[in-house]
Design an enzyme around this catalytic site. Structure first.
Site, mmCIF file in Angstrom:
data_model
loop_
_atom_site.group_PDB
_atom_site.id
_atom_site.type_symbol
_atom_site.label_atom_id
_atom_site.label_comp_id
_atom_site.label_asym_id
_atom_site.label_seq_id
_atom_site.Cartn_x
_atom_site.Cartn_y
_atom_site.Cartn_z
ATOM 1 N N ASP A 175 0.830 -1.214 0.000
ATOM 2 C CA ASP A 175 0.000 0.000 0.000
ATOM 3 C C ASP A 175 0.863 1.262 0.000
ATOM 4 O OD1 ASP A 175 -2.357 1.382 -0.051
ATOM 5 O OD2 ASP A 175 -2.796 1.142 2.087
ATOM 6 N N ASN A 218 -11.043 -2.588 -5.443
ATOM 7 C CA ASN A 218 -10.249 -1.654 -6.250
ATOM 8 C C ASN A 218 -10.886 -1.340 -7.613
ATOM 9 O OD1 ASN A 218 -7.041 -2.893 -5.008
ATOM 10 N ND2 ASN A 218 -8.202 -1.113 -4.339
HETATM 11 C C1 IPE Z 1 -5.440 -2.776 -0.312
HETATM 12 O O1 IPE Z 1 -5.090 -1.451 -0.454
HETATM 13 C C2 IPE Z 1 -5.441 -3.488 -1.629
HETATM 14 C C3 IPE Z 1 -4.136 -3.662 -2.266
HETATM 15 C C4 IPE Z 1 -2.985 -3.302 -1.768
HETATM 16 C C5 IPE Z 1 -4.172 -4.317 -3.549
HETATM 17 P P1 IPE Z 1 -6.190 -0.301 -0.620
HETATM 18 O O2 IPE Z 1 -5.458 0.960 -0.756
HETATM 19 O O3 IPE Z 1 -7.140 -0.674 -1.687
HETATM 20 O O4 IPE Z 1 -6.948 -0.411 0.768
HETATM 21 P P2 IPE Z 1 -7.841 0.672 1.544
HETATM 22 O O5 IPE Z 1 -8.827 1.207 0.553
HETATM 23 O O6 IPE Z 1 -6.919 1.737 2.036
HETATM 24 O O7 IPE Z 1 -8.457 -0.091 2.666
HETATM 25 C C1 IPE Z 2 -1.572 0.132 -3.402
HETATM 26 O O1 IPE Z 2 -1.303 1.491 -3.425
HETATM 27 C C2 IPE Z 2 -1.733 -0.460 -4.781
HETATM 28 C C3 IPE Z 2 -3.102 -0.927 -5.099
HETATM 29 C C4 IPE Z 2 -4.120 -0.889 -4.312
HETATM 30 C C5 IPE Z 2 -3.293 -1.456 -6.433
HETATM 31 P P1 IPE Z 2 -2.484 2.548 -3.476
HETATM 32 O O2 IPE Z 2 -2.833 2.795 -4.903
HETATM 33 O O3 IPE Z 2 -3.604 2.093 -2.629
HETATM 34 O O4 IPE Z 2 -1.776 3.824 -2.865
HETATM 35 P P2 IPE Z 2 -2.435 4.861 -1.863
HETATM 36 O O5 IPE Z 2 -2.957 4.070 -0.705
HETATM 37 O O6 IPE Z 2 -3.517 5.557 -2.603
HETATM 38 O O7 IPE Z 2 -1.296 5.754 -1.475
HETATM 39 MG MG MG Z 3 -4.062 2.360 -0.687
#
Ligand code: IPE
Ligand code: IPE
Ligand code: MG
Length: 249
Positions: free
Chosen positions: A29, A77
């Site tokens: 993340d 997502n």
């Molecule tokens: C979790 O991260 C999913 C992945 C890393 C693929 P998100 O960024 O989607 O999670 P939330 O929305 O902060 O809970």
């Molecule tokens: C995790 O990074 C990757 C996926 C969920 C695919 P994020 O895209 O959630 O990054 P933040 O949380 O917005 O910084």
């Molecule tokens: Mg995220």
């Protein structure tokens, strides 16, 4: 990927080989925030995140962690802007295609867990090919959770088990944890011992809900594109300091 100093290729001396987690799961993340801090589009963060994952996989192999599972895309997502979702799907396909030879050379077995049938056709083909080509590799078991949701996984297992009961090949009272596990996407993969989440968020976000009932959780403020061997070392040190009680005294 940048070359690592020789010292980092070996298990750090302050870690005990015999007490390494046998399966590490990671919620990658913070890609978006990493990019935003640099005034770049979010997709740049995802691109850099691939390098972090490649190096973590290699590090697990170097240090003797036999299984790694990475959360690449959750069932939630899909709710992101269409351009970002499309970029991610294309990125997965491109990386998979590009890295297949190296995974073969490094004896990596790759598997995908999640509702794969909802992914773009061309990505599904690439996924099938990579799983088939690497199925006899055994140095490390690498699992990628793509269109994965813990709740969805549990529901589809319930459906499959309910069908068996309906057709009469299973009695309701015969349903136990072992049978249930056999209907999860992760069938045959041991439960994670350690969950690492980057970017400071303290939640599971629907990841491996059943499988992580007793996983040790480690959260770092570091954003995923900055997660490196030094960070992994810290996570393993923290893990080795935990006392795992499994409900006992
Ligand atoms: C979790 O991260 C999913 C992945 C890393 C693929 P998100 O960024 O989607 O999670 P939330 O929305 O902060 O809970
Ligand atoms: C995790 O990074 C990757 C996926 C969920 C695919 P994020 O895209 O959630 O990054 P933040 O949380 O917005 O910084
Ligand atoms: Mg995220």
């Amino acid at each position: 990927m940048t070359a690592k100093p020789i010292a980092l290729q070996k298990l750090p001396v302050d870690l005990e080989q015999s007490r390494l987690p046998q399966h590490v799961a990671v919620i990658m993340d913070g890609n978006g925030r990493w990019a935003k801090r640099r005034g770049k589009p979010r997709i740049m963060g995802h691109q850099r995140g691939v390098d972090s994952l490649k190096d973590l996989l290699r590090c697990c192999k170097d240090w003797g962690v036999p299984a790694l599972t990475a959360y690449a895309f959750s069932t939630e997502n899909w709710g992101r802007p269409m351009e970002e979702v499309q970029f991610l799907m294309t990125l997965f396909e491109r990386v998979l295609q590009r890295e297949l030879n190296e995974m073969m050379a490094e004896d990596v077995r790759i598997r995908f867990v999640g509702n794969l049938s909802a992914l773009p056709q061309s990505l599904q083909k690439q996924i099938e090919k990579s799983m088939k080509d690497t199925e006899n590799n055994s140095s490390i078991q690498f699992t990628v959770a793509t269109n994965y949701g813990g709740r969805e996984e549990i529901i589809q297992a319930c459906r499959a088990i309910a069908s068996l009961v309906k057709e009469g090949s299973l009695q309701p009272e015969e349903i136990n944890e072992a049978i249930f596990e056999n209907h999860l996407y992760t069938q045959g993969i041991i439960h994670p011992d350690l969950l690492i989440r980057t970017s400071g968020e303290m939640r599971l976000s629907n990841f491996l809900l059943w499988q992580m009932a007793y996983a040790e959780i480690y959260v770092t403020q570091t954003l995923w594109p900055d997660f490196d061997r030094g960070e992994f070392h810290k996570a393993l040190l923290a893990y080795q300091q935990r006392e795992r009680r499994f409900g006992k005294v």
